[in-house]
Design a protein around this motif. Structure first.
Motif, mmCIF file in Angstrom:
data_model
loop_
_atom_site.group_PDB
_atom_site.id
_atom_site.type_symbol
_atom_site.label_atom_id
_atom_site.label_comp_id
_atom_site.label_asym_id
_atom_site.label_seq_id
_atom_site.Cartn_x
_atom_site.Cartn_y
_atom_site.Cartn_z
ATOM 1 N N TYR A 45 0.820 -1.211 0.000
ATOM 2 C CA TYR A 45 0.000 0.000 0.000
ATOM 3 C C TYR A 45 0.856 1.263 0.000
ATOM 4 O O TYR A 45 0.379 2.344 -0.315
ATOM 5 N N SER A 46 2.123 1.130 0.368
ATOM 6 C CA SER A 46 3.007 2.298 0.358
ATOM 7 C C SER A 46 3.129 2.892 -1.041
ATOM 8 O O SER A 46 3.382 4.094 -1.206
ATOM 9 N N LYS A 47 2.930 2.060 -2.081
ATOM 10 C CA LYS A 47 3.003 2.551 -3.455
ATOM 11 C C LYS A 47 1.831 3.468 -3.804
ATOM 12 O O LYS A 47 1.862 4.145 -4.828
ATOM 13 N N SER A 48 0.825 3.464 -2.944
ATOM 14 C CA SER A 48 -0.379 4.256 -3.212
ATOM 15 C C SER A 48 -0.564 5.376 -2.193
ATOM 16 O O SER A 48 -1.680 5.850 -1.974
ATOM 17 N N SER A 49 0.532 5.797 -1.574
ATOM 18 C CA SER A 49 0.438 6.740 -0.454
ATOM 19 C C SER A 49 0.577 8.203 -0.862
ATOM 20 O O SER A 49 0.740 9.073 -0.004
ATOM 21 N N GLU A 50 0.490 8.494 -2.158
ATOM 22 C CA GLU A 50 0.548 9.878 -2.611
ATOM 23 C C GLU A 50 -0.615 10.675 -2.017
ATOM 24 O O GLU A 50 -1.758 10.227 -2.022
ATOM 25 N N ASN A 51 -0.320 11.844 -1.486
ATOM 26 C CA ASN A 51 -1.318 12.715 -0.848
ATOM 27 C C ASN A 51 -1.961 12.075 0.379
ATOM 28 O O ASN A 51 -3.080 12.425 0.762
ATOM 29 N N VAL A 52 -1.244 11.138 0.980
ATOM 30 C CA VAL A 52 -1.726 10.489 2.192
ATOM 31 C C VAL A 52 -0.789 10.887 3.336
ATOM 32 O O VAL A 52 0.389 10.518 3.345
ATOM 33 N N LYS A 53 -1.309 11.639 4.299
ATOM 34 C CA LYS A 53 -0.474 12.146 5.382
ATOM 35 C C LYS A 53 -0.592 11.319 6.654
ATOM 36 O O LYS A 53 0.387 11.099 7.361
ATOM 37 N N ASP A 54 -1.809 10.887 6.965
ATOM 38 C CA ASP A 54 -2.005 10.130 8.193
ATOM 39 C C ASP A 54 -3.234 9.242 8.064
ATOM 40 O O ASP A 54 -3.824 9.120 6.983
ATOM 41 N N VAL A 55 -3.633 8.639 9.173
ATOM 42 C CA VAL A 55 -4.720 7.666 9.167
ATOM 43 C C VAL A 55 -6.036 8.272 8.675
ATOM 44 O O VAL A 55 -6.897 7.564 8.128
ATOM 45 N N HIS A 56 -6.179 9.583 8.815
ATOM 46 C CA HIS A 56 -7.415 10.238 8.376
ATOM 47 C C HIS A 56 -7.537 10.272 6.856
ATOM 48 O O HIS A 56 -8.608 10.559 6.323
ATOM 49 N N TYR A 58 -7.152 7.596 5.015
ATOM 50 C CA TYR A 58 -7.273 6.192 4.615
ATOM 51 C C TYR A 58 -8.083 6.026 3.331
ATOM 52 O O TYR A 58 -7.720 5.238 2.451
ATOM 53 N N ASP A 59 -9.169 6.770 3.197
ATOM 54 C CA ASP A 59 -9.990 6.657 1.988
ATOM 55 C C ASP A 59 -9.189 7.027 0.742
ATOM 56 O O ASP A 59 -9.351 6.417 -0.317
ATOM 57 N N ASN A 60 -8.315 8.038 0.873
ATOM 58 C CA ASN A 60 -7.460 8.418 -0.257
ATOM 59 C C ASN A 60 -6.504 7.283 -0.609
ATOM 60 O O ASN A 60 -6.260 6.998 -1.791
ATOM 61 N N LEU A 61 -5.952 6.655 0.422
ATOM 62 C CA LEU A 61 -5.032 5.539 0.202
ATOM 63 C C LEU A 61 -5.723 4.412 -0.545
ATOM 64 O O LEU A 61 -5.184 3.863 -1.524
ATOM 65 N N LEU A 62 -6.920 4.061 -0.088
ATOM 66 C CA LEU A 62 -7.659 2.974 -0.720
ATOM 67 C C LEU A 62 -8.004 3.325 -2.165
ATOM 68 O O LEU A 62 -7.856 2.501 -3.072
ATOM 69 N N GLY A 63 -8.446 4.552 -2.391
ATOM 70 C CA GLY A 63 -8.760 4.976 -3.756
ATOM 71 C C GLY A 63 -7.545 4.941 -4.655
ATOM 72 O O GLY A 63 -7.619 4.495 -5.809
ATOM 73 N N ASN A 64 -6.391 5.393 -4.129
ATOM 74 C CA ASN A 64 -5.148 5.353 -4.906
ATOM 75 C C ASN A 64 -4.768 3.922 -5.265
ATOM 76 O O ASN A 64 -4.312 3.643 -6.386
ATOM 77 N N GLU A 65 -4.945 3.008 -4.308
ATOM 78 C CA GLU A 65 -4.558 1.615 -4.553
ATOM 79 C C GLU A 65 -5.457 0.978 -5.606
ATOM 80 O O GLU A 65 -4.990 0.251 -6.482
ATOM 81 N N ILE A 66 -6.744 1.262 -5.544
ATOM 82 C CA ILE A 66 -7.662 0.734 -6.545
ATOM 83 C C ILE A 66 -7.264 1.223 -7.929
ATOM 84 O O ILE A 66 -7.212 0.457 -8.896
#
Length: 297
Positions: A45-56, A58-66
């Motif tokens: 999931y680290s590959k999808s962490s663009e614009n992801v700063k913290d646990v809040h 998470y939705d951005n992280l999931l969207g990036n990964e998809i």
């Protein structure tokens, strides 16, 4: 089907960074959400962490990964039908959001998902301007039917039933075109669990009649929908007798027995997820073919 001639698994994940059972247990036992999120970012999931700063975020992280895995699928899966099928889940979600927005006169743009062959905002604008014919045919047909269903009694739930039915129908047709056994089995299970839950919900809310069931139930699963319709006035035990056979039946029975006790379909939905995960898990160690990417998304 066609797939690019290389091992996709190295592109998706390396084995030492997989989100496996051990890592999930570590996240469950983490001191707090921040620690659990940090452990998640130690995986692919680290590959999808663009614009992801913290646990809040998470939705951005999931969207990036998809989006990351879908774009990878575009590169590796040469069969357009498979890509179309992977996108359906997100496209029909977007169509549901569009229809609910049109019905209520509200803007739900923040709920749109990016994995989509059309721009949801543009689709809504076309409809509002009366330009249905500019839309892809399946989008036009789905949204027209959903809005017609809503206009009959102004019930937003009619949108859900209409779009669900079109989603599953398109999944069935496309899976049959693809002809990959795992994908066909997965879609049949989706349809069967949906049909049984639709029947139970209709009975619970006192709307289990032939007209409503015809509008809800979808052909293409292993369970004959005509047999389900005959149970519209029957007790749940009769439904259990119909669905209890085979591996899938065991999962359904568990959920329906819980429903008898609690009046909730929560365990049934959990059983559905467990059975679909069982189908998906059989592809976990395959290195070629569309099944792992399909299951992941």
């Amino acid at each position: 089907y066609e797939i690019a001639d290389r091992d996709w698994s190295s592109d998706v994940c390396s084995s030492d960074l997989m989100l496996d059972r051990a890592r999930i247990d570590r996240m469950i036992n983490a001191a707090d959400a921040k620690e659990a999120f940090r452990l998640l970012l130690e995986t692919e999931y680290s590959k999808s962490s663009e614009n992801v700063k913290d646990v809040h975020d998470y939705d951005n992280l999931l969207g990036n990964e998809i989006q990351r895995i879908y774009r990878l699928g575009e590169e590796l899966l040469l069969d357009e039908e498979i890509l179309k099928m992977i996108a359906y889940k997100y496209e029909f979600h977007n169509m549901r959001v569009i229809a609910k927005g049109l019905a209520t006169g509200k803007n739900f743009e923040h709920l749109y998902l990016e994995v989509c062959s059309f721009r949801p905002k543009w689709v809504r604008e076309q409809i509002e301007n009366g330009h249905y014919s500019n839309l892809p045919q399946y989008v036009e047909e789905t949204l027209k039917k959903a809005m017609e269903a809503y206009e009959m009694d102004k019930n937003p739930q009619a949108i859900d039933f209409s779009i669900d039915r079109d989603y599953f129908h398109n999944m069935v047709v496309t899976s049959q075109k693809i002809g990959v056994p795992m994908i066909e089995d997965y879609v049949k299970a989706l349809v069967d669990f949906y049909n049984v839950s639709a029947l139970v919900r209709a009975k619970k809310h006192g709307v289990a009649n032939l007209q409503n069931l015809d509008a809800m139930l979808v052909a293409g699963g292993d369970i004959d929908i005509n047999k389900l319709k005959k149970l519209m006035n029957a007790e749940v035990d009769r439904i259990i007798e119909l669905v209890k056979f085979g591996a899938k039946g065991k999962f359904m029975v568990k959920g329906l027995e819980a429903y008898k006790e609690t009046g909730s379909l929560e365990v049934f939905e959990d059983s559905r997820a467990d059975y679909l995960d069982l189908i998906s898990s059989e592809t976990r160690y395959e290195h070629f073919g569309p099944e792992p990417i399909f299951a992941y998304l």
